[in-house]
Scaffold this motif. Sequence first.
Motif, PDB file in Angstrom:
ATOM      1  N   GLN A 349       0.752  -1.180  -0.014  1.00 50.68           N
ATOM      2  CA  GLN A 349      -0.183   0.061   0.060  1.00 50.68           C
ATOM      3  C   GLN A 349       0.826   1.240   0.108  1.00 50.68           C
ATOM      4  OE1 GLN A 349      -2.483   1.076  -0.857  1.00 50.68           O
ATOM      5  NE2 GLN A 349      -4.273  -0.320  -0.631  1.00 50.68           N
ATOM      6  N   ASP A 350       0.242   2.415  -0.209  1.00 49.04           N
ATOM      7  CA  ASP A 350       1.021   3.548  -0.210  1.00 49.04           C
ATOM      8  C   ASP A 350       0.094   4.714   0.343  1.00 49.04           C
ATOM      9  OD1 ASP A 350       2.503   5.897  -1.422  1.00 49.04           O
ATOM     10  OD2 ASP A 350       1.074   5.992  -3.090  1.00 49.04           O
ATOM     11  N   ALA A 377       4.876  -6.054   6.972  1.00 55.27           N
ATOM     12  CA  ALA A 377       6.451  -5.416   6.879  1.00 55.27           C
ATOM     13  C   ALA A 377       6.144  -3.898   6.849  1.00 55.27           C
ATOM     14  CB  ALA A 377       7.020  -6.321   5.978  1.00 55.27           C
ATOM     15  N   ASN A 378       6.930  -3.072   7.251  1.00 52.67           N
ATOM     16  CA  ASN A 378       7.076  -1.821   6.986  1.00 52.67           C
ATOM     17  C   ASN A 378       8.405  -1.160   6.454  1.00 52.67           C
ATOM     18  OD1 ASN A 378       4.229  -0.505   7.977  1.00 52.67           O
ATOM     19  ND2 ASN A 378       4.955  -2.148   9.482  1.00 52.67           N
ATOM     20  N   LEU A 387       3.843   6.136   3.802  1.00 49.54           N
ATOM     21  CA  LEU A 387       4.080   4.747   4.111  1.00 49.54           C
ATOM     22  C   LEU A 387       4.065   3.700   3.186  1.00 49.54           C
ATOM     23  CD1 LEU A 387       1.844   4.822   7.518  1.00 49.54           C
ATOM     24  CD2 LEU A 387       4.321   5.319   7.136  1.00 49.54           C
ATOM     25  N   HIS A 388       4.660   2.481   3.419  1.00 46.63           N
ATOM     26  CA  HIS A 388       4.755   1.559   2.288  1.00 46.63           C
ATOM     27  C   HIS A 388       4.343   0.122   3.119  1.00 46.63           C
ATOM     28  CE1 HIS A 388       5.180   4.042  -0.993  1.00 46.63           C
ATOM     29  NE2 HIS A 388       6.340   4.439  -0.902  1.00 46.63           N
ATOM     30  N   SER A 421      -3.207  10.926   3.554  1.00 47.96           N
ATOM     31  CA  SER A 421      -3.600  10.880   1.969  1.00 47.96           C
ATOM     32  C   SER A 421      -3.470   9.418   1.766  1.00 47.96           C
ATOM     33  CB  SER A 421      -2.796  11.825   1.114  1.00 47.96           C
ATOM     34  OG  SER A 421      -2.958  11.355  -0.184  1.00 47.96           O
ATOM     35  N   ILE A 422      -4.424   9.075   0.670  1.00 50.74           N
ATOM     36  CA  ILE A 422      -4.504   7.696   0.208  1.00 50.74           C
ATOM     37  C   ILE A 422      -3.431   7.532  -0.647  1.00 50.74           C
ATOM     38  CG2 ILE A 422      -6.981   7.606   0.866  1.00 50.74           C
ATOM     39  CD1 ILE A 422      -7.181   7.635  -2.261  1.00 50.74           C
ATOM     40  N   SER A 423      -2.309   8.343  -1.247  1.00 48.87           N
ATOM     41  CA  SER A 423      -1.392   8.120  -2.140  1.00 48.87           C
ATOM     42  C   SER A 423      -0.307   9.140  -1.737  1.00 48.87           C
ATOM     43  CB  SER A 423      -1.879   8.024  -3.442  1.00 48.87           C
ATOM     44  OG  SER A 423      -0.759   7.810  -4.474  1.00 48.87           O
TER      45      SER A 423
END
Length: 491
Positions: A349-350, A377-378, A387-388, A421-423
Amino acid sequence: MASLSSPEPRDWQPIIQRFRDIVGDRGVVQRREELLVYECDGLTSYRQRPAVVVLPRTTAEVAAVVKVCHEFQVPFVPRGSGTGLSGGALPIEHCVLITTALMRQIIDIDLDNQRVTVQPGVINNWVTQAVSGAGFYYAPDPSSQIICSIGGNVAENSGGVHCLKYGVTTNHVLGMTIVTPTGEVVKIGGAVPEMPGYDLTGLFVGSEGTLGIATEITLRILKTPESIKVLLADFTSVEAAGATVADIIGAGIIPGGIEMMDNFSINAVEDVVKTNCYPRDAEAVLLVEVDGLEVEAAGNAQRVADLCKKNGARNVTVATEPDDRLTLWKGRKAAFAAMGKISPDYYVQDGVIPRTKLEFVLGEIARLGKEYGYPVANVFHAGDGNLHPLILYNNAIPGELEKVEALGGEILKLCVKVGGSISGEHGIGAEKRCYMPDMFSEADLETMQWVRRAIDPQGIANPTKIFPTPKTCGEAARSIAAQEFPNLERF
């Protein structure tokens, strides 16, 4: 002329012949087995075979191809290297996939004015390679920079390790030649950073192929800093590493980049890359790069080291030589690929959050992972809160992907809830369009659609991307259902 909403099959032969007349036989791909290569981008869980793939080499060829699509009302999807992670280059049924993979020419290098003009198929890392001998570089550096293309970076407004200090793609694009969805060739922006009038360059960057295709892009390049130092600090808790990030920025230090990796990521990287730099028993590591004049970099490196130790870092290593710095970054750059060592599949995710919320959000992600039953995992751009989270799962088990996507959705909603934000850099594409109403109001989304329809009245440029549709998003789409392109509902 066939309508997009007509149910009868389309006669593709006249259209394909027109494409061949423009780009030649070798520039058209239509055999079913060859089209398999183009079924998806980096988001491999979604697949759809296009009707035909066209590979133009020049602006004139792109314009001619798009004019054919406009004439026959055929939807088209632009594609670069196909490394995008949100399904932005995912074909839709019965579409033309226009790929810029053969447009790989560096058109002009102007070192005196610190700019480079390239075609969209030029690979990100090639730009730096072309100017590094003269002491310059191109700052945006996604982890996929050795394969991702500048055109794709522009479409998704890609970031990278150094976006904290130097900004994402939009901060480095001066101007472009674009082909609109009607096939017109337009120049926007210019050769200088500030141009009068509407910021059309800013509008186009990040539009994910819905407003046209960039065919020539003028980029800003930067002078290589006098001194660069990379610090690696390891911590016994993720929370302590997160607190250190906030303290570094709070102290007025703006590093070139701050990256965080948790224990899952550390061990995956060491298994694959074998840097022997990352302690396997650390719960988290921070990679902090400081640059500038020698005295500035040295001073900031010492201040960062002190803040890391203040927050409980066990060890702080400083790399100053190019090869040593490269070794430290090599692990971070390979983190996504290394996940295959510890899990058959992962779903990335992003999202973006305020830095001050890092401790809380990382804790919530861990809680959600346990609730859904999946390890997470981060590895992410901690400095700007991008974040990913990588959700580890086995796609061979029926129903697992749907559960993982639901967990990813909860993480995105969490990001919005804390003011994020979602991206941050992957874009919305086909994957995250359902969550746009969680972040934007009905008026916001309607305004975006006005802009889109003004430039693409037929709705043929990368349709169904970015905005939710009733078919794909159910109730989440009700806020803009009336504004969505009615003649594209069958796709």
